[in-house]
Design a protein around this motif. Structure first.
Motif, PDB file in Angstrom:
ATOM      1  N   ALA A  18       0.825  -1.210   0.000  1.00  0.00           N
ATOM      2  CA  ALA A  18       0.000   0.000   0.000  1.00  0.00           C
ATOM      3  C   ALA A  18       0.857   1.257   0.000  1.00  0.00           C
ATOM      4  N   VAL A  19       1.961   1.218   0.738  1.00  0.00           N
ATOM      5  CA  VAL A  19       2.819   2.400   0.886  1.00  0.00           C
ATOM      6  C   VAL A  19       3.700   2.609  -0.339  1.00  0.00           C
ATOM      7  N   ALA A  20       4.290   1.522  -0.839  1.00  0.00           N
ATOM      8  CA  ALA A  20       5.235   1.629  -1.958  1.00  0.00           C
ATOM      9  C   ALA A  20       4.985   0.483  -2.934  1.00  0.00           C
ATOM     10  N   PRO A  21       3.865   0.517  -3.643  1.00  0.00           N
ATOM     11  CA  PRO A  21       3.491  -0.621  -4.501  1.00  0.00           C
ATOM     12  C   PRO A  21       4.505  -0.943  -5.583  1.00  0.00           C
ATOM     13  N   GLY A  22       5.245   0.056  -6.054  1.00  0.00           N
ATOM     14  CA  GLY A  22       6.188  -0.171  -7.139  1.00  0.00           C
ATOM     15  C   GLY A  22       7.568  -0.596  -6.686  1.00  0.00           C
ATOM     16  N   ARG A  23       7.801  -0.646  -5.380  1.00  0.00           N
ATOM     17  CA  ARG A  23       9.114  -1.047  -4.881  1.00  0.00           C
ATOM     18  C   ARG A  23       9.347  -2.530  -5.177  1.00  0.00           C
ATOM     19  N   VAL A  24      10.542  -2.856  -5.627  1.00  0.00           N
ATOM     20  CA  VAL A  24      10.863  -4.242  -5.978  1.00  0.00           C
ATOM     21  C   VAL A  24      11.009  -5.075  -4.717  1.00  0.00           C
ATOM     22  N   ALA A  25      10.348  -6.227  -4.707  1.00  0.00           N
ATOM     23  CA  ALA A  25      10.419  -7.147  -3.571  1.00  0.00           C
ATOM     24  C   ALA A  25      11.292  -8.354  -3.875  1.00  0.00           C
ATOM     25  N   ILE A  26      11.237  -8.870  -5.123  1.00  0.00           N
ATOM     26  CA  ILE A  26      11.952 -10.090  -5.482  1.00  0.00           C
ATOM     27  C   ILE A  26      12.592  -9.924  -6.855  1.00  0.00           C
ATOM     28  N   ILE A  27      13.862 -10.285  -6.957  1.00  0.00           N
ATOM     29  CA  ILE A  27      14.578 -10.335  -8.227  1.00  0.00           C
ATOM     30  C   ILE A  27      14.999 -11.779  -8.439  1.00  0.00           C
ATOM     31  N   ASP A  28      14.480 -12.376  -9.497  1.00  0.00           N
ATOM     32  CA  ASP A  28      14.757 -13.780  -9.803  1.00  0.00           C
ATOM     33  C   ASP A  28      15.183 -13.862 -11.258  1.00  0.00           C
ATOM     34  N   GLY A  29      16.481 -13.736 -11.503  1.00  0.00           N
ATOM     35  CA  GLY A  29      16.954 -13.654 -12.881  1.00  0.00           C
ATOM     36  C   GLY A  29      16.416 -12.402 -13.546  1.00  0.00           C
ATOM     37  N   ASP A  30      15.731 -12.575 -14.667  1.00  0.00           N
ATOM     38  CA  ASP A  30      15.143 -11.425 -15.366  1.00  0.00           C
ATOM     39  C   ASP A  30      13.767 -11.062 -14.825  1.00  0.00           C
ATOM     40  N   ARG A  31      13.252 -11.835 -13.914  1.00  0.00           N
ATOM     41  CA  ARG A  31      11.910 -11.598 -13.380  1.00  0.00           C
ATOM     42  C   ARG A  31      11.959 -10.646 -12.183  1.00  0.00           C
ATOM     43  N   ARG A  32      11.046  -9.701 -12.152  1.00  0.00           N
ATOM     44  CA  ARG A  32      10.938  -8.760 -11.034  1.00  0.00           C
ATOM     45  C   ARG A  32       9.516  -8.798 -10.493  1.00  0.00           C
ATOM     46  N   LEU A  33       9.380  -8.866  -9.189  1.00  0.00           N
ATOM     47  CA  LEU A  33       8.080  -8.747  -8.538  1.00  0.00           C
ATOM     48  C   LEU A  33       8.121  -7.543  -7.617  1.00  0.00           C
ATOM     49  N   THR A  34       7.203  -6.609  -7.815  1.00  0.00           N
ATOM     50  CA  THR A  34       7.082  -5.486  -6.897  1.00  0.00           C
ATOM     51  C   THR A  34       6.289  -5.930  -5.674  1.00  0.00           C
ATOM     52  N   TYR A  35       6.197  -5.057  -4.685  1.00  0.00           N
ATOM     53  CA  TYR A  35       5.388  -5.400  -3.515  1.00  0.00           C
ATOM     54  C   TYR A  35       3.911  -5.517  -3.882  1.00  0.00           C
ATOM     55  N   ARG A  36       3.451  -4.749  -4.859  1.00  0.00           N
ATOM     56  CA  ARG A  36       2.074  -4.920  -5.328  1.00  0.00           C
ATOM     57  C   ARG A  36       1.905  -6.306  -5.942  1.00  0.00           C
ATOM     58  N   ASP A  37       2.876  -6.702  -6.796  1.00  0.00           N
ATOM     59  CA  ASP A  37       2.817  -8.029  -7.415  1.00  0.00           C
ATOM     60  C   ASP A  37       2.819  -9.130  -6.352  1.00  0.00           C
ATOM     61  N   LEU A  38       3.712  -9.000  -5.376  1.00  0.00           N
ATOM     62  CA  LEU A  38       3.839 -10.021  -4.342  1.00  0.00           C
ATOM     63  C   LEU A  38       2.564 -10.118  -3.520  1.00  0.00           C
ATOM     64  N   ASP A  39       2.038  -8.981  -3.129  1.00  0.00           N
ATOM     65  CA  ASP A  39       0.822  -8.963  -2.310  1.00  0.00           C
ATOM     66  C   ASP A  39      -0.364  -9.566  -3.066  1.00  0.00           C
ATOM     67  N   THR A  40      -0.503  -9.207  -4.337  1.00  0.00           N
ATOM     68  CA  THR A  40      -1.593  -9.743  -5.156  1.00  0.00           C
ATOM     69  C   THR A  40      -1.464 -11.252  -5.312  1.00  0.00           C
ATOM     70  N   ALA A  41      -0.243 -11.704  -5.580  1.00  0.00           N
ATOM     71  CA  ALA A  41      -0.019 -13.142  -5.754  1.00  0.00           C
ATOM     72  C   ALA A  41      -0.261 -13.901  -4.451  1.00  0.00           C
ATOM     73  N   MET A  42       0.132 -13.314  -3.329  1.00  0.00           N
ATOM     74  CA  MET A  42      -0.126 -13.934  -2.030  1.00  0.00           C
ATOM     75  C   MET A  42      -1.622 -14.103  -1.788  1.00  0.00           C
ATOM     76  N   ASN A  43      -2.393 -13.099  -2.168  1.00  0.00           N
ATOM     77  CA  ASN A  43      -3.844 -13.203  -2.029  1.00  0.00           C
ATOM     78  C   ASN A  43      -4.397 -14.362  -2.859  1.00  0.00           C
ATOM     79  N   ARG A  44      -3.866 -14.531  -4.053  1.00  0.00           N
ATOM     80  CA  ARG A  44      -4.346 -15.619  -4.914  1.00  0.00           C
ATOM     81  C   ARG A  44      -3.986 -16.979  -4.336  1.00  0.00           C
ATOM     82  N   VAL A  45      -2.784 -17.078  -3.744  1.00  0.00           N
ATOM     83  CA  VAL A  45      -2.393 -18.335  -3.098  1.00  0.00           C
ATOM     84  C   VAL A  45      -3.319 -18.628  -1.923  1.00  0.00           C
ATOM     85  N   ALA A  46      -3.541 -17.608  -1.076  1.00  0.00           N
ATOM     86  CA  ALA A  46      -4.399 -17.804   0.093  1.00  0.00           C
ATOM     87  C   ALA A  46      -5.804 -18.209  -0.326  1.00  0.00           C
TER      88      ALA A  46
END
Length: 509
Positions: A30-58
């Motif tokens: 919510a505070v910094a949705p565009g901040r990068v959370a995970i770098i996996d090779g060429d793949r980047r997940l922002t905190y928005r991406d991570l949070d959204t994906a976590m919701n889908r897993v849950a």
């Protein structure tokens, strides 16, 4: 000045007596949705991406009727999807059993069954390795991960401090695996410690050890809790670790001692710009004083060594850059941790005496999953009723309260009635001409009961018998190596521990 439309991360979020990692990630999104959370090779997940994906897993777990009190098992290599799955399960109140893919197939099935996992997640390599073997729960392959995910939003769940966060298995290659249940309260203690060690929103953490290891989670959890970024390595490579550090401005890293050695041995190590580093950590295996000194001299940033167990109990911390004269130790008890030494009869020993290390802290396992007998065996209760975890390690405190780690109790050699600590011999052997690394174990002896034997990795052309003679000249009569064996490499676990049982079992003297 921050406008009302720009939310800021609340300072109290990390200071509260208990909180949830999943909630902190949602706040960062919510505070910094565009901040990068995970770098996996060429793949980047922002905190928005991570949070959204976590919701889908849950939501997917809830759709599959897996909720608070339930568990899942993961056997896979390091990847962004692994992190998403782990964090999403926590949001659903579901415990995670991260399993070592290096385990035997039988051990993997045993751990999956013991964990009570309602669903098992496998990457391609593990799915192929397990083949048609019958597993105790439905399987989702990582190749099908996206298709498994629900598009719905999860229902909120209540997670209490005593609920299991994860089940980490202490064994999986040999022996009977023991599932160490760690609670949300225990992990929250790690979150609180993170801010004291420099974890912040601008942290970039190199993840070079497997995600199933507690060693790795100790650095992953505070990074995400504080809104930092993870740089994932699927497989460790010394040069690649430095290249990633430079490319992404890595500030923090948790490495095991053998990884430090391989990095520091690179002939062009000093050519890499590592100036962004703020803190480096080490744990899981003995860390030679000479190697610590080399890291301090040539690698920017602080160096902190942890000594402790996945089971929790007491930990010691050596802030090596502040105590360069204590590099032979594993430091002092962490704040709020009670470390004591006991003898074979379970009686606390006086200061300056050698004994088995036991510890108590706010971060202790709930117990071994489904094994109350082994849980009881792992505990020592002081006369005042305080419960400690037995480490199985032998140590001695100096006058300033720094703990010198001698050896695993089971690895101590009794030769002719004398107690011999392999670590004393290994410290000398490591300095012998031509020795890259070495380990010492006790083997059966008709004359002495046990006798020490050295196993070494030698530089090209170096003479192992010459190294034995050099070492024995510097050891006491009862300590001398009866034999020495040259190997291409010492057998190690995935997180760098020398597998001394394999050395003993392979001895053919």
């Amino acid at each position: 000045m921050t406008s009302a439309a720009t939310p800021t991360f609340p300072a109290t979020a990390l200071d509260q007596p208990f909180g949830r990692l999943a909630d902190l990630i949602a706040t960062h999104a919510a505070v910094a949705p565009g901040r990068v959370a995970i770098i996996d090779g060429d793949r980047r997940l922002t905190y928005r991406d991570l949070d959204t994906a976590m919701n889908r897993v849950a939501a997917s777990l809830q759709r599959d009727s897996i909720g608070p009190g339930g568990s899942i098992a993961i056997a896979a290599g390091t990847s962004a999807d692994y992190v998403v799955l782990f964090m999403g399960a926590l949001r659903a109140g579901v415990a995670v059993a991260p399993l070592a893919p290096s385990s035997t197939h039988d051990a993997l099935v045993t751990m999956m069954t013991d964990s009570g996992a309602a669903r098992i997640f496998l990457d391609a390599d593990n799915a192929a390795a397990l083949g048609d073997r019958r597993l105790p729960a439905p399987v989702t392959a990582f190749a099908d991960f996206a298709a498994w995910l629900s598009a719905d939003s999860p229902a909120p769940v209540d997670v209490t401090p005593d609920m299991p966060f994860n089940i980490i298995y202490s064994s999986g290659t040999t022996g009977a695996p023991k599932g160490i249940v760690q609670s949300h309260a225990m992990r929250w203690a790690h979150v609180g410690r993170g801010t004291m060690l420099g974890y912040a929103a601008d942290t970039v953490t190199l993840v070079s050890t497997p995600l199933y290891s507690n060693t790795t989670l100790v650095s992953v959890i505070p990074t995400l809790a504080n809104g930092g970024a993870l740089v994932l390595m699927a497989k460790f490579d010394a040069r690649r670790a430095l290249e990633l550090s430079v490319a992404h401005g890595v500030t923090h890293a948790m490495l095991v001692p053998v990884q430090y050695r391989r990095i520091m041995e690179l002939p062009d190590f000093d050519a890499f710009d590592l100036s962004r580093y703020q803190m480096k950590f080490a744990t899981s295996a003995p860390f030679a004083a000479a190697l610590k000194a080399d890291v301090l001299a040539r690698w920017p940033g602080g160096l902190v060594e942890y000594f402790g167990m996945t089971e929790g109990g007491g930990s010691c911390i050596l802030i090596a850059h502040l105590y360069p004269d204590k590099l032979h130790t594993v430091g002092q008890p962490a704040p709020g941790h009670d470390i004591r030494l006991i003898d074979d009869a379970g009686v606390e020993v006086p200061p300056g005496t050698t004994g088995e290390i036991v510890g108590h802290s706010p971060a202790m396992m709930t117990g071994y999953h489904g094994q109350p007998g082994k849980t009881a065996d792992a505990r020592w209760t002081s006369p005042d009723g305080k419960v400690f975890i037995r480490t199985g390690d032998v140590g001695r405190f100096d006058d300033e309260g720094f703990l010198t780690l001698l050896d695993r109790k089971k690895d101590m050699i009794i030769s002719g009635g004398f107690n011999i600590y392999p670590s004393d011999l290994e410290a000398v052997l490591a300095q012998a001409p031509g020795v890259v690394e070495g380990a010492v174990v006790g083997v059966p002896s008709d004359a002495w009961g046990e006798t020490p034997v050295g196993f070494v990795v030698m530089r090209d052309g170096a003479d192992p018998e010459g190294a034995r003679a050099w070492t024995n000249e510097r050891l006491g009569k009862t300590q001398r190596l009866a034999a020495i064996v040259a190997l291409v490499a010492l057998p190690r676990s995935a997180i760098g521990k020398v597998l001394k049982r394999e050395l003993r079992d392979g001895w053919r003297g």
